[in-house]
Design a protein around this motif. Structure first.
Motif, short mmCIF file in Angstrom:
data_model
loop_
_atom_site.label_atom_id
_atom_site.label_comp_id
_atom_site.label_asym_id
_atom_site.label_seq_id
_atom_site.Cartn_x
_atom_site.Cartn_y
_atom_site.Cartn_z
N PRO A 183 -18.82 -18.06 53.63
CA PRO A 183 -19.19 -18.75 54.87
C PRO A 183 -20.17 -19.88 54.60
O PRO A 183 -21.02 -19.80 53.71
CB PRO A 183 -19.83 -17.64 55.71
CG PRO A 183 -20.32 -16.64 54.72
CD PRO A 183 -19.37 -16.69 53.56
N LEU A 184 -20.05 -20.96 55.38
CA LEU A 184 -20.96 -22.10 55.26
C LEU A 184 -21.92 -22.21 56.43
O LEU A 184 -23.05 -22.66 56.26
CB LEU A 184 -20.15 -23.41 55.16
CG LEU A 184 -19.36 -23.64 53.87
CD1 LEU A 184 -18.56 -24.93 53.97
CD2 LEU A 184 -20.30 -23.70 52.66
N THR A 185 -21.46 -21.84 57.62
CA THR A 185 -22.29 -21.98 58.82
C THR A 185 -22.19 -20.72 59.66
O THR A 185 -21.29 -19.89 59.49
CB THR A 185 -21.83 -23.18 59.67
OG1 THR A 185 -20.47 -22.95 60.09
CG2 THR A 185 -21.91 -24.47 58.88
N SER A 186 -23.11 -20.59 60.57
CA SER A 186 -23.07 -19.51 61.54
C SER A 186 -22.16 -19.90 62.69
O SER A 186 -22.29 -21.00 63.24
CB SER A 186 -24.48 -19.22 62.07
OG SER A 186 -24.42 -18.31 63.15
N PRO A 187 -21.20 -19.06 63.08
CA PRO A 187 -20.28 -19.41 64.17
C PRO A 187 -21.00 -19.74 65.47
O PRO A 187 -20.52 -20.55 66.26
CB PRO A 187 -19.40 -18.16 64.30
CG PRO A 187 -19.50 -17.47 62.98
CD PRO A 187 -20.88 -17.76 62.48
N GLU A 188 -22.17 -19.13 65.70
CA GLU A 188 -22.90 -19.37 66.95
C GLU A 188 -23.58 -20.73 66.98
O GLU A 188 -23.86 -21.27 68.06
CB GLU A 188 -23.95 -18.27 67.17
CG GLU A 188 -23.38 -16.87 67.39
CD GLU A 188 -22.96 -16.21 66.09
OE1 GLU A 188 -23.32 -16.75 65.01
OE2 GLU A 188 -22.27 -15.17 66.13
N LEU A 189 -23.85 -21.32 65.81
CA LEU A 189 -24.60 -22.57 65.77
C LEU A 189 -23.72 -23.80 65.55
O LEU A 189 -23.65 -24.68 66.40
CB LEU A 189 -25.67 -22.49 64.66
CG LEU A 189 -26.75 -21.41 64.84
CD1 LEU A 189 -27.70 -21.41 63.66
CD2 LEU A 189 -27.52 -21.64 66.15
N LEU A 190 -23.03 -23.85 64.43
CA LEU A 190 -22.28 -25.06 64.06
C LEU A 190 -20.77 -24.83 63.96
O LEU A 190 -20.05 -25.69 63.46
CB LEU A 190 -22.79 -25.59 62.71
CG LEU A 190 -24.26 -26.01 62.68
CD1 LEU A 190 -24.67 -26.39 61.27
CD2 LEU A 190 -24.51 -27.17 63.64
N GLY A 191 -20.29 -23.69 64.42
CA GLY A 191 -18.87 -23.41 64.30
C GLY A 191 -18.59 -22.57 63.07
O GLY A 191 -19.42 -22.43 62.16
N ASN A 192 -17.39 -22.02 63.01
CA ASN A 192 -17.03 -21.07 61.96
C ASN A 192 -16.44 -21.80 60.74
O ASN A 192 -15.24 -21.77 60.50
CB ASN A 192 -16.03 -20.06 62.53
CG ASN A 192 -15.92 -18.83 61.66
OD1 ASN A 192 -16.58 -18.71 60.63
ND2 ASN A 192 -15.07 -17.91 62.06
N PHE A 193 -17.30 -22.46 59.98
CA PHE A 193 -16.87 -23.16 58.77
C PHE A 193 -17.08 -22.26 57.55
O PHE A 193 -18.06 -21.52 57.47
CB PHE A 193 -17.66 -24.46 58.57
CG PHE A 193 -17.23 -25.57 59.48
CD1 PHE A 193 -16.20 -26.42 59.13
CD2 PHE A 193 -17.88 -25.77 60.70
CE1 PHE A 193 -15.80 -27.46 59.96
CE2 PHE A 193 -17.50 -26.80 61.54
CZ PHE A 193 -16.45 -27.65 61.17
N SER A 194 -16.16 -22.37 56.59
CA SER A 194 -16.31 -21.65 55.33
C SER A 194 -15.89 -22.56 54.18
O SER A 194 -15.22 -23.58 54.38
CB SER A 194 -15.45 -20.37 55.32
OG SER A 194 -14.08 -20.68 55.45
N GLY A 195 -16.31 -22.18 52.97
CA GLY A 195 -15.99 -22.97 51.79
C GLY A 195 -15.23 -22.14 50.78
O GLY A 195 -15.08 -20.92 50.92
N ALA A 196 -14.73 -22.81 49.74
CA ALA A 196 -13.97 -22.12 48.70
C ALA A 196 -14.08 -22.86 47.38
O ALA A 196 -14.16 -24.10 47.35
CB ALA A 196 -12.51 -21.99 49.10
N LEU A 197 -14.10 -22.11 46.30
CA LEU A 197 -13.97 -22.62 44.94
C LEU A 197 -12.76 -21.94 44.32
O LEU A 197 -12.60 -20.72 44.47
CB LEU A 197 -15.22 -22.32 44.11
CG LEU A 197 -16.55 -22.88 44.62
CD1 LEU A 197 -17.71 -22.36 43.76
CD2 LEU A 197 -16.54 -24.41 44.62
#
Length: 399
Positions: A315-329
């Protein structure tokens, strides 16, 4: 009745008779769900571009718990694939754990003119399948498909440029494909799958295993005869709030290696060129392919395909604050080589294998915006062996 999924509520009661207390009655009250649904969606990927899709599903055909599913995808002019598919399903044969399905017709038009070896193809299929629900997660199956293929190839792999008027008149290249010589091939595919995922669209833990044998030719219809042994596996390992996702595919096909036979094999089987949105992302779609350099493959010659990926999702951000963004390598690798009898790849050196793009390696990073139905994914992949990079935008995960 609960397993059929056709009822929103099922209640049962034991009622005592009003005139005689010794009489008892079993009462069953059910509420049926709406059986006819229509869904629409937009599909997009860097390889397939845009497609408008419709799904019409009747879950209780003729009030007999039979299912009819119709899918339509329109990618003409703005995409690279269009299709229509009708699927009839008998989910519980005589109330048992067996399921029969018939897909007819399945019509798929592919515009693969962006590949290294460009072509356009129209396929019409009939697919019959018998599945046994041995357990909630284990399912042996047997499938038979009959495929009619029309294919337009391009001399020297050069696609001629045409005007907008010719593009419209040819219906996005479909009309010339209809004039191509067709070929029919049948294939039988016994296999066994084991699927146990916590979430089918956004898995955080679980496994998805599929082992199969594909046979075609002779009485099954088609020439030349081939056998393809394959395993396709996915693993999802939870690491706190992150997920380690792994994918491994391994196939060995027995068929005399040649350019024409490879096309025959890849038309109907799971064997295919690698590269693109979902397999070895640092390469153009179809870029990793056999070079056909063996002059005497022997009686047991053929092809070997091996592809694998490892991806760390976090996860990159909190869904409650900036939306449900996630990252990957991620790291991908893929290999498609010819075999001389039971030995595969020994006819060339490692440097030749890389130079011919029979082997590919890519590393990359990705960002995803997670929706309830799955993520929108943007991946950037780089190939250190061939010094090339490619972006990929699509709905869903690569695997």
């Amino acid at each position: 009745m609960r397993e059929s999924g056709h009822f929103s509520s099922i209640d049962s009661k034991i009622l005592v008779g009003q005139e005689n207390s010794e009489d008892a009655y079993f009462a069953l009250h059910v509420t049926e769900k709406p059986s006819l649904t229509l869904d629409t969606a937009l599909a997009f990927s860097t390889d397939q571009l845009l497609s408008v899709e419709f799904e019409l599903e009747e879950n209780n055909l003729f009030s007999s718990m039979l299912r009819l599913n119709t899918n339509l995808g329109i990618g003409l002019f703005w995409g690279r694939q269009s299709f229509i598919s009708n699927k009839f399903v008998w989910p519980f044969i005589f109330g048992g754990p067996f399921r029969f399905s018939l897909q007819a017709p399945v019509i798929i038009y592919d515009d693969k003119t962006s590949q290294v070896e460009p072509f356009r193809r129209l396929q019409s299929k009939v697919i019959a399948s018998l599945e046994w629900r041995a357990s909630p997660i284990l399912m042996p199956y047997l499938r038979y498909s009959l495929t009619h293929t029309l294919r337009e190839n391009f001399p020297n792999d050069i696609v001629p440029e045409i005007s907008t008027q010719e593009h419209i008149r040819s219906i996005d290249g479909l009309i010339p494909v209809l004039h191509a010589q067709g070929k029919i091939r049948g294939m039988i595919k016994p296999g066994i799958s084991l699927i146990n995922l916590d979430n089918p669209t956004d898995p955080h833990s679980g496994i998805d295993l599929n082992n199969f044998v594909e046979l075609s030719g002779g009485p099954l219809v088609g020439d030349p005869f081939f056998i393809n042994l394959g395993t396709q596996n996915k693993f999802y390992i939870p690491l706190g709030s992150t997920t380690l996702a792994l994918q491994l595919s391994l196939m060995r096909a027995f068929i005399t290696p040649s350019s024409n036979n490879w096309k025959e094999l890849s038309e109907v089987s799971a064997m295919d060129n690698l590269g693109g949105d979902r397999r070895v992302r640092g390469y153009q779609e179809g870029a990793i392919r056999p070079a056909h350099a063996i002059s005497d493959p022997g009686q047991y010659g053929g092809y070997l395909l091996n592809s694998s990926s490892i991806e760390w999702r976090f996860p990159l951000t909190s869904p409650e604050l900036l939306g449900n963004f996630s990252g990957a390598l991620f790291v991908d690798q893929g290999l498609v080589v010819e075999c001389k009898n039971f030995v595969c790849g020994d006819h060339v050196s490692w440097n030749e294998l890389v130079a011919r793009k029979e082997f590919g390696l890519s590393v990359g990073v990705g960002i995803r915006y997670n929706l309830p139905v799955g993520p929108i994914s943007l991946d950037f992949a780089y190939s250190p062996l061939h010094n090339d990079w490619r972006p990929h935008l699509q709905f869903g995960y690569a695997f």
